[in-house]
Design a protein around this motif. Structure first.
Motif, mmCIF file in Angstrom:
data_model
loop_
_atom_site.group_PDB
_atom_site.id
_atom_site.type_symbol
_atom_site.label_atom_id
_atom_site.label_comp_id
_atom_site.label_asym_id
_atom_site.label_seq_id
_atom_site.Cartn_x
_atom_site.Cartn_y
_atom_site.Cartn_z
ATOM 1 N N GLY A 134 0.625 -1.336 0.053
ATOM 2 C CA GLY A 134 -0.254 -0.048 -0.019
ATOM 3 C C GLY A 134 0.823 1.159 -0.078
ATOM 4 O O GLY A 134 0.662 2.212 -0.825
ATOM 5 N N ALA A 135 2.035 1.131 0.671
ATOM 6 C CA ALA A 135 2.827 2.465 0.823
ATOM 7 C C ALA A 135 3.442 2.537 -0.525
ATOM 8 O O ALA A 135 3.944 3.643 -1.070
ATOM 9 C CB ALA A 135 3.659 2.352 2.071
ATOM 10 N N ALA A 136 4.071 1.413 -1.073
ATOM 11 C CA ALA A 136 4.822 1.773 -2.019
ATOM 12 C C ALA A 136 3.891 2.064 -3.258
ATOM 13 O O ALA A 136 4.380 2.753 -4.191
ATOM 14 C CB ALA A 136 5.449 0.127 -2.471
ATOM 15 N N ASP A 137 2.965 1.545 -3.523
ATOM 16 C CA ASP A 137 1.978 1.961 -4.358
ATOM 17 C C ASP A 137 1.283 3.184 -4.348
ATOM 18 O O ASP A 137 0.929 4.108 -5.777
ATOM 19 C CB ASP A 137 0.855 0.951 -4.615
ATOM 20 C CG ASP A 137 -0.127 1.093 -5.847
ATOM 21 O OD1 ASP A 137 0.350 1.338 -7.146
ATOM 22 O OD2 ASP A 137 -1.255 1.167 -5.307
ATOM 23 N N GLY A 138 1.108 3.969 -3.252
ATOM 24 C CA GLY A 138 0.260 4.905 -3.002
ATOM 25 C C GLY A 138 0.623 6.149 -3.830
ATOM 26 O O GLY A 138 -0.163 6.739 -4.410
ATOM 27 N N LEU A 139 1.944 6.608 -3.722
ATOM 28 C CA LEU A 139 2.337 7.569 -4.759
ATOM 29 C C LEU A 139 1.912 7.606 -6.182
ATOM 30 O O LEU A 139 1.591 8.499 -6.802
ATOM 31 C CB LEU A 139 3.623 8.158 -4.346
ATOM 32 C CG LEU A 139 4.269 9.326 -4.863
ATOM 33 C CD1 LEU A 139 3.499 10.746 -4.665
ATOM 34 C CD2 LEU A 139 5.792 9.773 -4.379
ATOM 35 N N TYR A 140 2.493 6.524 -6.869
ATOM 36 C CA TYR A 140 2.529 6.356 -8.064
ATOM 37 C C TYR A 140 1.211 5.988 -8.728
ATOM 38 O O TYR A 140 1.269 6.210 -9.826
ATOM 39 C CB TYR A 140 3.552 5.292 -8.424
ATOM 40 C CG TYR A 140 4.960 5.613 -7.598
ATOM 41 C CD1 TYR A 140 5.589 6.731 -7.831
ATOM 42 C CD2 TYR A 140 5.336 4.976 -6.579
ATOM 43 C CE1 TYR A 140 6.746 7.175 -7.015
ATOM 44 C CE2 TYR A 140 6.441 5.011 -5.885
ATOM 45 C CZ TYR A 140 7.140 6.101 -5.995
ATOM 46 O OH TYR A 140 8.495 6.297 -5.348
ATOM 47 N N SER A 141 0.230 5.683 -7.913
ATOM 48 C CA SER A 141 -0.999 5.135 -8.471
ATOM 49 C C SER A 141 -2.095 6.315 -8.234
ATOM 50 O O SER A 141 -3.258 6.169 -8.597
ATOM 51 C CB SER A 141 -1.636 3.951 -8.020
ATOM 52 O OG SER A 141 -1.874 3.892 -6.605
ATOM 53 N N ASN A 142 -1.672 7.363 -7.555
ATOM 54 C CA ASN A 142 -2.583 8.626 -7.370
ATOM 55 C C ASN A 142 -1.962 9.972 -7.979
ATOM 56 O O ASN A 142 -1.754 10.967 -7.300
ATOM 57 C CB ASN A 142 -2.711 8.870 -5.971
ATOM 58 C CG ASN A 142 -3.479 7.760 -5.244
ATOM 59 O OD1 ASN A 142 -4.629 7.548 -5.259
ATOM 60 N ND2 ASN A 142 -2.819 6.321 -4.481
ATOM 61 N N ARG A 143 -2.032 9.830 -9.318
ATOM 62 C CA ARG A 143 -1.495 10.992 -10.001
ATOM 63 C C ARG A 143 -2.465 12.277 -9.781
ATOM 64 O O ARG A 143 -2.050 13.346 -9.777
ATOM 65 C CB ARG A 143 -1.418 10.797 -11.419
ATOM 66 C CG ARG A 143 -0.168 9.944 -11.947
ATOM 67 C CD ARG A 143 0.111 9.859 -13.475
ATOM 68 N NE ARG A 143 0.905 9.329 -13.892
ATOM 69 C CZ ARG A 143 1.255 9.009 -15.198
ATOM 70 N NH1 ARG A 143 0.825 9.777 -16.219
ATOM 71 N NH2 ARG A 143 2.520 8.173 -15.567
ATOM 72 N N PHE A 144 -3.735 12.010 -9.641
ATOM 73 C CA PHE A 144 -4.665 12.988 -9.456
ATOM 74 C C PHE A 144 -4.523 13.754 -8.467
ATOM 75 O O PHE A 144 -4.448 15.100 -8.278
ATOM 76 C CB PHE A 144 -6.115 12.505 -9.718
ATOM 77 C CG PHE A 144 -7.088 13.620 -9.481
ATOM 78 C CD1 PHE A 144 -7.483 14.504 -10.273
ATOM 79 C CD2 PHE A 144 -7.862 13.606 -8.020
ATOM 80 C CE1 PHE A 144 -8.511 15.518 -10.116
ATOM 81 C CE2 PHE A 144 -8.844 14.728 -7.768
ATOM 82 C CZ PHE A 144 -9.103 15.473 -8.597
#
Length: 207
Positions: A163-173
């Protein structure tokens, strides 16, 4: 007309996978068309069917390639003569790097297991995801045994990590609209995010 050599076939196959990966990163979606993939790869779109059978087959091959790269890195990690804390630090940094490189990973997994055959679900779970989860559990157990980590649930820590690793990169908006107009994480932001994420997750493990 001469038949393509094995190296030429491999090159075209890899170029198609690279094209699909690049489009998903740039467009921030896994919903890409075969004509767009072929145009990026500069080959006829019939090559997708020739090498992969279908667009879905190509996406499965891309997932295999992406995750096997991460598994290979984990195998190398266990050859290093380092203590559990440093091994975990390297592992966590590698996971964050993986999601920076392939931010579509979780979305691609979910799409490929939806309405999939039992064989495909088994392959993704047993051969792609479990090796990573099991490796992380092994590092946690080593750290607990060495007195460096407190007792945590490896299953929950795995979800903390992903969750932490994915969080920044999958939330461009959110990154763009809420935090200042940046359309996607660049190398500088990635390095800062990786350090903070690794430090935060590791702090939660230390005894």
């Amino acid at each position: 007309m001469q038949a393509a050599t094995r190296d030429e076939k491999r090159n075209i196959r890899e170029v198609l996978l690279d094209a699909a990966s690049a489009l998903m990163r740039e467009l921030d979606t896994i919903d890409i068309g075969i004509l767009d993939i072929a145009a990026r790869a500069e080959v006829n779109h019939g090559m997708i069917r020739y090498y992969f059978g279908s667009k879905e087959g190509m996406l499965m091959a891309l997932l295999d390639r992406d995750v096997q790269h991460a598994i290979h890195q984990l195998d190398n990690l266990f050859t290093l003569d380092v203590p559990p804390v440093e091994r975990m630090r390297i592992h966590l940094a590698g996971i964050v790097d993986t999601y920076y490189r392939i931010p579509y990973l979780n979305r691609l997994i979910q799409a490929l297991v939806r309405d999939a055959t039992t064989e495909r679900v088994h392959h993704i779970a047993e051969e792609l995801l479990k090796p990573i989860a099991n490796a992380q559990r092994r590092i946690i157990e080593e750290g607990i045994e060495a007195g460096k980590f407190r007792k945590v649930d490896p299953k929950l820590f795995y979800f903390n990590t992903i969750g932490a690793a994915d969080g920044l990169y999958s939330n461009r908006f959110t990154l763009s609209a809420v935090f200042g107009g940046m359309p996607a994480a660049d190398d500088e932001l990635h390095e800062r995010y990786k350090k903070q994420t690794v430090d935060t997750l590791l702090s939660g493990l230390l005894a």
